[in-house]
Design a protein around this motif. Structure first.
Motif, PDB file in Angstrom:
ATOM      1  N   ARG A   1       0.837  -1.208   0.000  1.00  0.00           N
ATOM      2  CA  ARG A   1       0.000   0.000   0.000  1.00  0.00           C
ATOM      3  C   ARG A   1       0.871   1.256   0.000  1.00  0.00           C
ATOM      4  O   ARG A   1       0.531   2.260  -0.643  1.00  0.00           O
ATOM      5  N   ILE A   2       1.972   1.204   0.727  1.00  0.00           N
ATOM      6  CA  ILE A   2       2.899   2.341   0.719  1.00  0.00           C
ATOM      7  C   ILE A   2       3.475   2.532  -0.681  1.00  0.00           C
ATOM      8  O   ILE A   2       3.587   3.669  -1.170  1.00  0.00           O
ATOM      9  N   CYS A   3       3.815   1.427  -1.350  1.00  0.00           N
ATOM     10  CA  CYS A   3       4.307   1.517  -2.723  1.00  0.00           C
ATOM     11  C   CYS A   3       3.247   2.121  -3.649  1.00  0.00           C
ATOM     12  O   CYS A   3       3.566   2.934  -4.535  1.00  0.00           O
ATOM     13  N   ASP A   4       2.001   1.730  -3.460  1.00  0.00           N
ATOM     14  CA  ASP A   4       0.923   2.258  -4.297  1.00  0.00           C
ATOM     15  C   ASP A   4       0.845   3.786  -4.185  1.00  0.00           C
ATOM     16  O   ASP A   4       0.682   4.483  -5.191  1.00  0.00           O
TER      17      ASP A   4
ATOM     18  N   ASP B   1       3.721   5.413  -5.886  1.00  0.00           N
ATOM     19  CA  ASP B   1       3.510   5.399  -7.334  1.00  0.00           C
ATOM     20  C   ASP B   1       2.652   6.576  -7.788  1.00  0.00           C
ATOM     21  O   ASP B   1       2.925   7.204  -8.816  1.00  0.00           O
ATOM     22  N   VAL B   2       1.611   6.862  -7.021  1.00  0.00           N
ATOM     23  CA  VAL B   2       0.704   7.962  -7.386  1.00  0.00           C
ATOM     24  C   VAL B   2       1.462   9.287  -7.465  1.00  0.00           C
ATOM     25  O   VAL B   2       1.228  10.102  -8.367  1.00  0.00           O
ATOM     26  N   PHE B   3       2.394   9.491  -6.539  1.00  0.00           N
ATOM     27  CA  PHE B   3       3.136  10.748  -6.493  1.00  0.00           C
ATOM     28  C   PHE B   3       4.438  10.705  -7.305  1.00  0.00           C
ATOM     29  O   PHE B   3       5.164  11.694  -7.352  1.00  0.00           O
ATOM     30  N   GLY B   4       4.722   9.568  -7.919  1.00  0.00           N
ATOM     31  CA  GLY B   4       5.946   9.470  -8.706  1.00  0.00           C
ATOM     32  C   GLY B   4       7.209   9.419  -7.869  1.00  0.00           C
ATOM     33  O   GLY B   4       8.285   9.806  -8.344  1.00  0.00           O
ATOM     34  N   ILE B   5       7.094   8.947  -6.625  1.00  0.00           N
ATOM     35  CA  ILE B   5       8.242   8.857  -5.731  1.00  0.00           C
ATOM     36  C   ILE B   5       8.889   7.471  -5.900  1.00  0.00           C
ATOM     37  O   ILE B   5       8.260   6.453  -5.606  1.00  0.00           O
ATOM     38  N   PRO B   6      10.134   7.405  -6.363  1.00  0.00           N
ATOM     39  CA  PRO B   6      10.786   6.094  -6.506  1.00  0.00           C
ATOM     40  C   PRO B   6      11.160   5.503  -5.152  1.00  0.00           C
ATOM     41  O   PRO B   6      11.214   6.222  -4.140  1.00  0.00           O
ATOM     42  N   TYR B   7      11.428   4.197  -5.132  1.00  0.00           N
ATOM     43  CA  TYR B   7      11.729   3.552  -3.855  1.00  0.00           C
ATOM     44  C   TYR B   7      12.713   2.397  -4.031  1.00  0.00           C
ATOM     45  O   TYR B   7      12.755   1.739  -5.066  1.00  0.00           O
TER      46      TYR B   7
ATOM     47  N   HIS C   1       9.889  -7.400  -7.365  1.00  0.00           N
ATOM     48  CA  HIS C   1       9.680  -7.817  -8.750  1.00  0.00           C
ATOM     49  C   HIS C   1       8.243  -7.573  -9.221  1.00  0.00           C
ATOM     50  O   HIS C   1       7.988  -7.570 -10.429  1.00  0.00           O
ATOM     51  N   ALA C   2       7.331  -7.375  -8.292  1.00  0.00           N
ATOM     52  CA  ALA C   2       5.935  -7.134  -8.663  1.00  0.00           C
ATOM     53  C   ALA C   2       5.603  -5.652  -8.815  1.00  0.00           C
ATOM     54  O   ALA C   2       4.458  -5.313  -9.121  1.00  0.00           O
ATOM     55  N   ARG C   3       6.592  -4.786  -8.617  1.00  0.00           N
ATOM     56  CA  ARG C   3       6.327  -3.350  -8.703  1.00  0.00           C
ATOM     57  C   ARG C   3       6.714  -2.787 -10.075  1.00  0.00           C
ATOM     58  O   ARG C   3       7.480  -3.404 -10.832  1.00  0.00           O
ATOM     59  N   ASP C   4       6.189  -1.596 -10.372  1.00  0.00           N
ATOM     60  CA  ASP C   4       6.477  -0.897 -11.629  1.00  0.00           C
ATOM     61  C   ASP C   4       7.982  -0.636 -11.730  1.00  0.00           C
ATOM     62  O   ASP C   4       8.558   0.030 -10.872  1.00  0.00           O
ATOM     63  N   PRO C   5       8.652  -1.148 -12.755  1.00  0.00           N
ATOM     64  CA  PRO C   5      10.101  -0.956 -12.849  1.00  0.00           C
ATOM     65  C   PRO C   5      10.526   0.505 -12.958  1.00  0.00           C
ATOM     66  O   PRO C   5      11.668   0.843 -12.623  1.00  0.00           O
TER      67      PRO C   5
END
Length: 366
Positions: free
Chosen positions: A275-278, A281-287, A307-311
């Motif tokens: 959920r934190i990754c989601d 993603d909305v704000f365009g913050i890489p991690y 591996h399941a996140r947006d590259p």
């Protein structure tokens, strides 16, 4: 399907390049609690809880079993595949203690994957990256840094997190020399683990201002980070302050940091980390996706989420098994030339324990 039993094992993990110096001391070993969650159908899920000592985060190696003892009555008899419901029961039974809940979370996702016949990355939305860059966690003494950089360079790493927790200005030239030795294709981070005040962080940021680096969590909390942000030119990474969805929303919406280092064990497990990754993603913050520390279970859980996140959002991942040299079991995970990948499609975590390393059960709840 219901949880029938929870078992705890304890394993001392040796630091490969120890002693590992960070903001509040140095460690040569860390204590990992390996959790086995058994169901009435015979499925067995595995989790891991491994604090980095007792004073880095609000997490105690010796407190894991006490928390499990409180959680167990709320979990025995429940369906482990219902991961959100499991978290709701854990949160109702025990406030905070997210590091212990992470171990239960891992085990429940492992069971869910085994029951579905799918790897965890598939349950998290599917594999989006075949290979991911690894980041090296480099200890803070000058000699430790030199040795670790040589070690990780030999493994093909191109990302380095240099821990300079208590800056000694006598060592500053050595730090600069180390940083200057890398080419521009290498990503470099100076990580303070929340150990500086705002004035010290500002002084050091200005001293490093001409170098191509990120500055990670130089100060203690979000308010101090927000105070520092407009005063420096270096890109900032928020790390230990990211605990809840509210934290990432605040950091991202107010422009407090340019990226985050997400420690799954800090936030409560895969269910909450995604959920934190989601939101990032909305704000365009890489991690960067990491766990605090641990062995095979912590590393493969990190790999499945990463591996399941947006590259486009994934800056890299941490491999705990490159920090410790104790092997607790086998996993479907390969490290090669500074990258990680998950071969095959073994269901769940794909962890097979080494019973000789785990030893005897130290606590059992049923």
């Amino acid at each position: 399907m219901k949880i029938r039993e929870i078992r705890c094992y304890e394993v001392d993990l040796r630091i490969s390049l120890g002693p590992y110096r960070s903001a509040k001391g140095s460690l040569t070993t860390v204590k990992s609690t390996i959790l086995a969650v058994e169901t009435d159908t015979g499925l067995l899920g595995w989790g891991e809880v491994c604090p980095f000592g007792a004073n880095y985060l609000p997490a105690l190696p010796g407190g894991v079993q006490s928390v499990i003892e409180e959680l167990a009555p709320a979990l025995i008899g429940q369906d482990p595949r219902m991961t959100e419901a499991i978290h709701a029961r854990m949160d109702a039974a025990v406030d905070q203690q997210l590091y212990v809940k992470t171990g239960i979370d891992y085990a429940c996702w492992d069971i869910l994957g085994q029951d579905a016949g799918l790897p965890i990355y598939a349950l998290l939305g599917g594999m989006q990256s075949k290979r991911l860059p690894l980041i090296a966690s480099v200890p803070g003494s000058v000699q430790g840094m030199t040795d670790a950089v040589e070690y990780y360079r030999g493994k093909g790493y191109r990302q380095f997190s240099l821990h300079i927790a208590k800056p000694d200005w006598d060592d500053f030239d050595a730090y600069r020399e180390t940083i200057a030795s890398f080419d521009r294709k290498t990503r470099l981070i100076v990580d303070a683990n929340r150990s500086w005040n705002v004035a010290t962080a500002l002084e050091i940021a200005r001293a490093f201002d001409d170098l191509p680096i990120f500055l990670e969590q130089p100060v203690y909390d979000i308010a101090q980070l927000e105070s520092l942000r407009p005063k420096i030119g270096l890109p900032l990474i928020a790390d230990e302050v990211i605990v809840t969805t509210q934290d990432i929303a605040a950091v991202a919406s107010r422009g407090i940091a340019d990226a985050i280092a997400l420690k799954i064990g800090r936030v409560g497990g895969l269910s909450k980390a995604r959920r934190i990754c989601d939101i990032a993603d909305v704000f365009g913050i890489p991690y960067w996706i990491k766990d605090v520390i641990g062995a095979e279970i912590a590393t493969v859980a990190t790999a499945h989420l990463a591996h399941a996140r947006d590259p486009k959002q994934m800056a890299g991942a941490l491999s705990c098994v490159d920090i410790v040299d104790t092997v607790t079991g086998q996993v479907s995970l390969v490290h090669e030339n500074g990258e990680m990948f998950i071969p095959g499609d073994k269901p769940g975590l794909g962890f097979v324990p080494d019973a000789s390393v785990l030893g005897d059960v130290v606590a059992r709840y049923r």
